[in-house]
Design a protein around this motif. Structure first.
Motif, mmCIF file in Angstrom:
data_model
loop_
_atom_site.group_PDB
_atom_site.id
_atom_site.type_symbol
_atom_site.label_atom_id
_atom_site.label_comp_id
_atom_site.label_asym_id
_atom_site.label_seq_id
_atom_site.Cartn_x
_atom_site.Cartn_y
_atom_site.Cartn_z
ATOM 1 N N HIS A 239 0.757 -1.462 -0.077
ATOM 2 C CA HIS A 239 0.065 -0.421 -0.592
ATOM 3 C C HIS A 239 0.958 1.350 0.155
ATOM 4 N N ASP A 240 2.117 0.795 0.415
ATOM 5 C CA ASP A 240 3.148 2.322 -0.208
ATOM 6 C C ASP A 240 4.308 1.912 -0.755
ATOM 7 N N GLU A 241 4.596 2.398 -2.133
ATOM 8 C CA GLU A 241 5.557 1.864 -2.126
ATOM 9 C C GLU A 241 7.230 2.621 -2.629
ATOM 10 N N ARG A 242 7.326 3.467 -1.281
ATOM 11 C CA ARG A 242 8.628 3.897 -0.944
ATOM 12 C C ARG A 242 8.436 3.099 0.048
ATOM 13 N N LEU A 243 8.401 2.209 0.550
ATOM 14 C CA LEU A 243 9.163 1.389 1.581
ATOM 15 C C LEU A 243 10.129 0.316 0.924
ATOM 16 N N LEU A 244 8.956 0.284 -0.028
ATOM 17 C CA LEU A 244 10.273 -1.420 -0.907
ATOM 18 C C LEU A 244 11.335 -0.176 -1.858
ATOM 19 N N TYR A 245 12.856 -1.511 -1.743
ATOM 20 C CA TYR A 245 14.074 -0.627 -1.818
ATOM 21 C C TYR A 245 13.700 0.261 -3.378
ATOM 22 N N GLU B 283 15.224 -10.548 10.641
ATOM 23 C CA GLU B 283 14.981 -8.872 10.256
ATOM 24 C C GLU B 283 16.631 -8.826 9.580
ATOM 25 N N TYR B 284 15.991 -7.271 9.180
ATOM 26 C CA TYR B 284 16.789 -6.789 8.218
ATOM 27 C C TYR B 284 16.430 -5.099 7.967
ATOM 28 N N ALA B 285 17.449 -4.500 7.714
ATOM 29 C CA ALA B 285 17.263 -3.430 7.094
ATOM 30 C C ALA B 285 18.018 -2.305 6.213
ATOM 31 N N LEU B 286 17.189 -1.468 5.706
ATOM 32 C CA LEU B 286 17.410 -1.423 4.251
ATOM 33 C C LEU B 286 16.837 0.797 4.127
ATOM 34 N N ASP B 287 17.917 0.977 3.487
ATOM 35 C CA ASP B 287 17.765 2.793 3.248
ATOM 36 C C ASP B 287 16.434 2.413 1.916
ATOM 37 N N THR B 288 15.149 2.937 2.303
ATOM 38 C CA THR B 288 13.611 3.365 1.549
ATOM 39 C C THR B 288 14.337 4.591 0.705
ATOM 40 N N PRO B 289 12.912 5.038 -0.607
ATOM 41 C CA PRO B 289 12.624 6.070 0.166
ATOM 42 C C PRO B 289 12.554 7.438 0.695
ATOM 43 N N SER B 290 11.816 6.135 1.823
ATOM 44 C CA SER B 290 11.047 7.148 2.988
ATOM 45 C C SER B 290 11.860 6.737 4.044
ATOM 46 N N ILE C 296 5.403 -12.011 3.855
ATOM 47 C CA ILE C 296 5.296 -11.284 4.196
ATOM 48 C C ILE C 296 6.120 -9.787 4.939
ATOM 49 N N VAL C 297 6.162 -8.869 4.190
ATOM 50 C CA VAL C 297 7.150 -7.834 5.370
ATOM 51 C C VAL C 297 6.459 -6.709 6.339
ATOM 52 N N GLN C 298 7.258 -6.836 7.628
ATOM 53 C CA GLN C 298 6.461 -5.077 8.072
ATOM 54 C C GLN C 298 7.747 -4.538 8.074
ATOM 55 N N ASP C 299 6.693 -3.374 8.324
ATOM 56 C CA ASP C 299 7.986 -2.137 9.081
ATOM 57 C C ASP C 299 8.248 -1.694 10.215
#
Length: 906
Positions: A227-233, A273-280, A304-307
């Motif tokens: 629902h929020d493409e800013r969370l995609l790498y 668990e992991y961390a990424l630099d996303t557009p958000s 299923i990925v949850q922020d």
């Protein structure tokens, strides 16, 4: 007939397949689908009745009962009724003798089908092949019975025509059609289930808070939902069809692939668990991977990925809060009623209470009882107004000890603004209070005697001036200095000196009122501030004097210093005050001046401040200021006094300093030399005068008339004992061109006492340069003859105090005789100073003195005058104008002139 029945059944079976198409086409609209099915079944019935088996005119047999019963059984009431209505209407339209029976057969088929449906729904009957076959035979058997009711028809005849094959074929047709419809219904049910399941999955996927991936076992992305493409790498289009390890950073890609393999092998969900630099921004994610069961290779998984960034941050904050809670500060959490909910370890260490002893109890259990109700009311008012209170408070430990703490109370409010908790943070400041008291004592009290120091006294004096001005009373400030304390300190040691100071402080404290302030200013100086003296000036002064005399008596009593008893008197100076007529500094200066006046007048006495005394000191300070200014200018000059023999021949001069002040005029050396010594300007003045003298002697050395002349210069003790005096003298000689063998340094005998060895060392170093030395005022000091023998001297000068009383004072004449003999013995040149009278000259000559300096011969004069005198004397001697008889006559004339002058003065 059998062939006709088979054809009819085949047609009916083929046409019944239309039912399946209509149901699938109208699956989304179930009522319309049921109506359409009824129309199809009814139409098929009509077609079947067009190809009947005719038993008699108007009497036909077909497969309508199969269709209608199955339409009712599988299609439901609406389908059965629509089909029955169509078939019935057509049969009525056909007419004939069997019309009623035919219509009844149609109604019977629908009714039996609905009955079977109801029984199946209740579980009484199953829809199995045998049940369907029996149902078909039963329906058509009843149909044969009904047909037999037609006139001219009978059961036997119908059975003969149709017989068992009819029942078997129709039963088989019913079974076959039922199975087909049942399969169709099952498929429809499966399709509905799939659609529903897919809809549920879509709903679940849509409800996933952040991202859903469908991946194969190689990590290739088959589907992505978010629902929020800013969370995609990367954006969704660039992710589909690509492997995770090709898109994501290597470490994250490897982590997810490892989790995918784990989920496939174990069959259980894998969580990572992991961390990424996303557009958000930088985000933390939690991935839950589940393998889809029942698939052949390649397997598929759902990720299923949850922020969880907020959760991670909250956890970090909670950890930090937990660590902070267990900090060095004591912490306590209470509810809105101040009942304790939680405490930390520091709380236990400070208060002594374990957590289980205080949880659930009111916070007031810690109260010390030192604070009144007004204090707590103010605390709560501050807390309610600002949600914060901070300050110092006294609380009680478990063992009953009362201690100070620095406390901060913060109110915690809900979203509705209601206070839910209070958080208290406190620090035990017992040691800080002790340190504060020590610092206060160091700042305001003398560490040795415990008396007030200068700072505290100044503060109290400010207050006393204000109170005295307001209330009308007078006060006195007394400065007390111990007489000759330095001698005791030097002779008996500093420990004895400290003991004496301590006893003196105790005596002073015991002699004054509690309202009076006794202070120590350092060293052996004490100050007493006396307040609330009478408003009348004389009475106040009398009271102060009585107290001062009492103090003198107290202080003059012997002091016990170890095994010895010593007397140490005191000098007291008093300055009276009334209000703000004087400032604090002026008042202290006045008392100090009066104390020094008491010392000057003989010590162990009391002196009140006199304004004349202050004026004298002010003039002295101004004189010293003018002296410092003169050193930086050109106000100093040299006058010269000749040194000659009895015949007036000049063989040397003494350089005498003079200060020509722009306002004071010519200041005599007796004034400014003492001032220079007192204010520390003597080294600079000595260097300046030496430079001037050497500069002049250098000029004389280059003039044949004066090249043989000696120049005497007075040197002070501060110069002689300066570590760089020799080097400075060498530099001056080099700059001025002064011949060192013509330079004579005059030293007083008393200045050699302090460090005879150091003086000898300096004199010998200068003697090597050629400089000569003379002892001025000889006979007035205390040097031993042994020291005198060690000194590298060239001449002695008989002090004017011995010459002044000649010839009447036999002691002075004896001293002169001794000095003359000593000079001859040591081979020193001898000069008598202060020769002013003929009888002095005659006596000195009788005792063997040959060189003189005084007003009888030459008074100190300027450079031009002395050069003129020396030039005329030298010219006369050079021309031979002065013969021996003439010299004797001149000498006699000077003696006679001196005697005449003396008689005139008498």
């Amino acid at each position: 007939m059998i062939l006709e029945l088979i054809q009819t059944v085949a047609l009916l079976l083929a046409l019944s397949l239309l039912h399946g198409f209509s149901m699938r086409a109208l699956a989304a609209r179930p009522r319309l689908a049921e109506t359409a099915s009824g129309l199809i079944f009814g139409t098929v019935c009509v077609v079947g009745m067009m190809l009947p088996i005719t038993l008699a005119p108007g009497v036909i047999v077909d497969g309508r009962s199969v269709l209608l019963s199955m339409a009712a059984l599988f299609g439901g009431p609406l389908t059965g009724l629509v089909a029955g209505a169509i078939a019935g209407a057509y049969r009525l339209w056909l007419g004939g003798g069997g019309m009623i029976v035919g219509t009844t057969v149609i109604a019977l088929g629908v009714a039996l089908g609905l009955a079977y449906r109801a029984a199946w729904a209740r579980g009484w009957l199953a829809r199995k092949p045998l049940s369907l076959f029996a149902f078909g035979v039963t329906v058509h058997a009843l149909s044969m019975v009904l047909i037999a009711q037609i006139p001219e028809q009978s059961i036997a005849r119908i059975y003969a025509v149709l017989g068992l094959p009819y029942l078997l074929i129709m039963g088989a047709a019913t079974t076959l059609l039922g199975l087909l419809l049942q399969d169709l219904a099952a498929r429809q049910q499966n399709e509905r289930s799939l659609r529903e399941r897919e809809a549920r999955l879509r709903a679940v996927a849509g409800a996933v808070p952040d991202i859903l991936f469908v991946l194969d076992e190689n990590g290739r992305c088959l589907e992505v939902m978010t629902h929020d493409e800013r969370l995609l790498y990367r954006d969704a289009e660039s992710v589909l069809g690509h492997r995770l390890q090709d898109i994501l950073p290597e470490a994250v890609g490897n982590l997810l692939m490892s989790a995918i393999r784990q989920a496939i092998v174990s069959g259980t969900p894998a969580i990572t668990e992991y961390a990424l630099d996303t557009p958000s921004g930088h985000r933390h994610f939690e991935g839950r991977i589940q393998a889809i069961e029942g698939e052949a290779a390649p397997r598929t998984v759902v990720l299923i990925v949850q922020d969880v960034t907020r959760r991670i941050l909250l956890e970090q904050e909670r950890r930090i809060a937990a660590i902070a809670f267990e900090s060095q500060q004591g912490m306590m959490v209470t509810d809105a009623r101040t009942r304790i909910l939680r405490v930390n370890q520091a709380f236990t260490e400070v208060t002594g209470y374990a957590s289980e002893e205080v949880i659930g109890k009111p916070a007031r259990m810690l109260a010390s009882g030192r604070h009144d109700e007004a204090f707590y009311n103010a605390l709560w008012q501050q807390l309610q107004a600002h949600d914060l209170w901070e300050g110092e408070i006294w609380n009680r430990r478990r063992n009953g000890e009362v201690y100070p703490e620095r406390l901060t109370i913060s109110a915690v409010r809900s979203e509705e603004g209601v206070v839910t908790h209070y958080v208290g943070c406190f620090t035990d400041i017992t040691q800080s209070k002790i340190n504060e008291e020590e610092i206060h004592a160091l700042a305001y009290y003398d560490h040795l005697t415990g008396l007030a120091n200068r700072r505290l006294l100044t503060d109290r004096l400010h207050q006393a001036l204000g109170h005295g001005s307001r209330d009308g009373w007078r006060g006195a400030l007394m400065f007390i200095d111990l007489d000759d304390f330095k001698d005791i300190n030097d002779l008996l040691g500093h420990d004895a000196g400290d003991a004496l100071l301590t006893q003196a402080a105790a005596r002073l404290r015991g002699a004054v009122r509690e309202t009076d302030t006794v202070a120590r200013f350092g060293g052996d100086e004490f100050v007493i501030l006396v307040e609330h003296l009478p408003a009348e000036e004389v009475a106040a002064a009398a009271s102060a004097e009585r107290l001062a005399n009492k103090l003198l008596e107290t202080m003059s009593a012997p002091y016990a210093l170890g095994s010895q008893a010593r007397v140490c008197t005191a000098s007291i100076g008093i300055a009276m005050f009334a209000g703000h007529r004087q400032t604090v500094d002026e008042l202290m200066q006045s008392a100090d001046l009066s104390m020094y006046e008491a010392k000057r007048q003989g010590k162990n006495r009391v002196r009140f401040f006199d304004p004349v005394m202050q004026q004298t000191v002010a003039e002295r300070l101004q004189f010293e200021t003018d002296l410092r200014d003169a050193l930086s200018g050109e106000q100093f000059e040299l006058h010269y006094q000749a040194q000659c023999d009895a015949d007036g021949r000049i063989d040397g001069v003494e350089a005498l300093a003079r200060w020509r002040h722009p306002r004071r005029g010519l200041v005599p050396p007796g004034l400014f030399i003492a001032a220079a010594e007192r204010c520390g300007c003597m080294p600079a003045l000595g260097r300046k005068l030496l430079e001037m003298a050497c500069l002049q002697l250098g000029r004389w050395a280059r003039d044949p008339r004066f090249s043989a002349l000696r120049l005497s210069v007075n040197v002070s003790a501060s110069q002689l004992y300066a570590p760089d005096f020799v080097a400075e003298t060498c530099a001056v000689l080099e700059r001025t061109g002064c011949p060192p063998d013509k330079l004579v340094f005059e030293l007083t005998e008393s200045m050699l006492i302090s460090d005879m060895a150091g003086a000898v060392q300096t004199m010998e170093a200068l003697r090597k340069l050629g400089i000569r030395f003379s002892i001025d005022d000889f006979g007035t000091g205390y040097s031993s003859l042994a020291y005198l023998q060690r000194l590298p001297l060239d001449e002695l000068k008989i002090d004017r105090s011995f010459v002044r009383d000649l010839p009447d004072n036999t002691s002075s004449r004896a001293i002169v005789r001794t000095i003359v003999a000593l000079a001859r013995t040591l081979g020193l040149r001898l000069i008598a100073e202060g020769v002013e009278e003929a009888r002095q000259l005659r006596t000195l000559m009788d005792e063997g003195c040959t060189s003189f300096q005084g007003f009888m011969f030459h008074a100190p004069t300027t450079l031009d005058a002395i050069e003129a005198k020396m030039g005329s004397t030298a010219a006369a001697l050079a021309a031979g104008c002065i013969t021996e008889p003439a010299q004797a006559a001149a000498r006699a004339d000077r003696v006679a002139a001196a005697e005449t002058a003396q008689e005139t003065l008498q």
